[in-house]
Design a protein around this motif. Structure first.
Motif, PDB file in Angstrom:
ATOM      1  N   SER A 222       0.842  -1.202   0.000  1.00  0.00           N
ATOM      2  CA  SER A 222       0.000   0.000   0.000  1.00  0.00           C
ATOM      3  C   SER A 222       0.867   1.237   0.000  1.00  0.00           C
ATOM      4  CB  SER A 222      -0.916   0.024   1.233  1.00  0.00           C
ATOM      5  OG  SER A 222      -0.172   0.319   2.421  1.00  0.00           O
ATOM      6  N   ARG A 223       0.210   2.412  -0.131  1.00  0.00           N
ATOM      7  CA  ARG A 223       0.877   3.670   0.167  1.00  0.00           C
ATOM      8  C   ARG A 223       1.157   3.706   1.672  1.00  0.00           C
ATOM      9  NH1 ARG A 223      -0.112   7.790  -3.719  1.00  0.00           N
ATOM     10  NH2 ARG A 223       1.354   9.004  -2.449  1.00  0.00           N
ATOM     11  N   ASP A 225       0.137   5.673   3.863  1.00  0.00           N
ATOM     12  CA  ASP A 225      -1.046   5.986   4.666  1.00  0.00           C
ATOM     13  C   ASP A 225      -2.078   4.864   4.617  1.00  0.00           C
ATOM     14  OD1 ASP A 225      -2.042   6.207   2.113  1.00  0.00           O
ATOM     15  OD2 ASP A 225      -2.748   8.276   2.326  1.00  0.00           O
ATOM     16  N   SER A 227      -3.487   3.693   1.851  1.00  0.00           N
ATOM     17  CA  SER A 227      -4.325   3.761   0.649  1.00  0.00           C
ATOM     18  C   SER A 227      -3.724   2.896  -0.460  1.00  0.00           C
ATOM     19  CB  SER A 227      -4.493   5.207   0.198  1.00  0.00           C
ATOM     20  OG  SER A 227      -3.241   5.771  -0.150  1.00  0.00           O
ATOM     21  N   ARG A 257       0.864   7.437  10.184  1.00  0.00           N
ATOM     22  CA  ARG A 257      -0.243   8.379  10.365  1.00  0.00           C
ATOM     23  C   ARG A 257      -0.026   9.286  11.570  1.00  0.00           C
ATOM     24  NH1 ARG A 257      -5.325   4.239   9.116  1.00  0.00           N
ATOM     25  NH2 ARG A 257      -5.234   4.398   6.831  1.00  0.00           N
TER      26      ARG A 257
END
Length: 262
Positions: A222-223, A225, A227, A257
């Motif tokens: 994933s990214r 964050d 996403s 985060r």
């Protein structure tokens, strides 16, 4: 590496096998360039440039011959925006880890070949020619149970980001320096590391094939964050990613985060 495909028409290979074949064709030429470097007086930037050019020529030729209807996005070629309207796009990095390639006998450099189709990655291969292995989506590795007592995070051997050092301290992880982005992702596939966390800037070709292979092996991708990673976007930048064992994902994403990547 390429002996498996002798006597086979590459046009008849499925996309997984074709990605392997294409990556290995480029890898074989890169090994030849490296072997002849002393004779040709190539070192440093000249050797890097020779490798980039030779691998790009091979991949452009084999894709044009055997996948003529598909679009291509390559680090070493102008971005043909026709890919944005195409249903199939090969995303390639002919030589990932030029620094390591130019420092024989290092083996932490790679060739990336991935296929994006109708919105997502569907096939990919990461060849490590100096290692003699090609990791791919057709015969994916099954990542074994974790063997290390502490989590291991793959990082750049020249410029590990400060936020990853802070992350390592937070989760009591060990930093493992190594070369190219593809090699770092494959280190998680190979159980040489448990995570690769990056936010220093990359492009789609840096991680498309590694992510395709890592997903097939059951790893979280994933990214930073959390996403999704999205490919064949107009903007070729894809600056950050996490590839890790699924059990580490939540903790790593929560740290990013909370603390960011600056």
């Amino acid at each position: 590496m390429t002996e498996t495909f002798q006597g086979t028409d590459p046009s008849q290979l499925d996309d997984h096998a074709f990605a392997v074949w294409a990556a290995e064709q480029a890898g074989a030429v890169l090994l030849e360039v490296r072997a002849a470097a002393d004779e040709r007086g190539l070192e440093g930037k000249a050797l890097k440039d020779a490798g980039d050019a030779a691998a790009q020529e091979v991949l452009a030729r084999v894709l044009g011959e055997h996948r003529p209807d598909d679009a291509v996005l390559s680090e070493e070629a102008a971005d043909d925006k026709v890919r944005l309207e195409a249903s199939r796009v090969w995303i390639i990095d002919p030589l990932d880890g030029t620094r390591e390639f130019s420092e024989p006998p290092r083996d932490d450099w790679a060739v990336h070949v991935a296929l994006w189709q109708d919105g997502d990655l569907v096939a990919g291969a990461v060849a490590q020619p100096a290692l003699g292995e090609t990791f791919n989506t057709g015969t994916p590795r099954q990542v074994p149970a974790r063997t290390a007592d502490r989590p291991r995070i793959a990082v750049s051997r020249t410029r590990p980001p400060a936020f990853v050092e802070a992350l390592a301290a937070e989760i009591d992880a060990e930093l493992v320096p190594m070369g190219s982005a593809g090699v770092k992702v494959m280190s998680v596939v190979r159980d040489l590391a448990d995570a690769y966390v990056h936010a220093g800037g990359q492009y789609q070709w840096d991680n498309a094939a590694p992510v395709a292979v890592a997903r097939a092996a059951g790893l979280h991708c994933s990214r930073v964050d959390g996403s999704p990673l999205v490919y064949n976007e107009d903007d070729t930048s894809l600056p950050d990613l996490i590839v890790c064992r699924p059990e580490l994902a939540e903790e790593i994403i929560a740290f990013v985060r909370a603390h960011g990547t600056d």
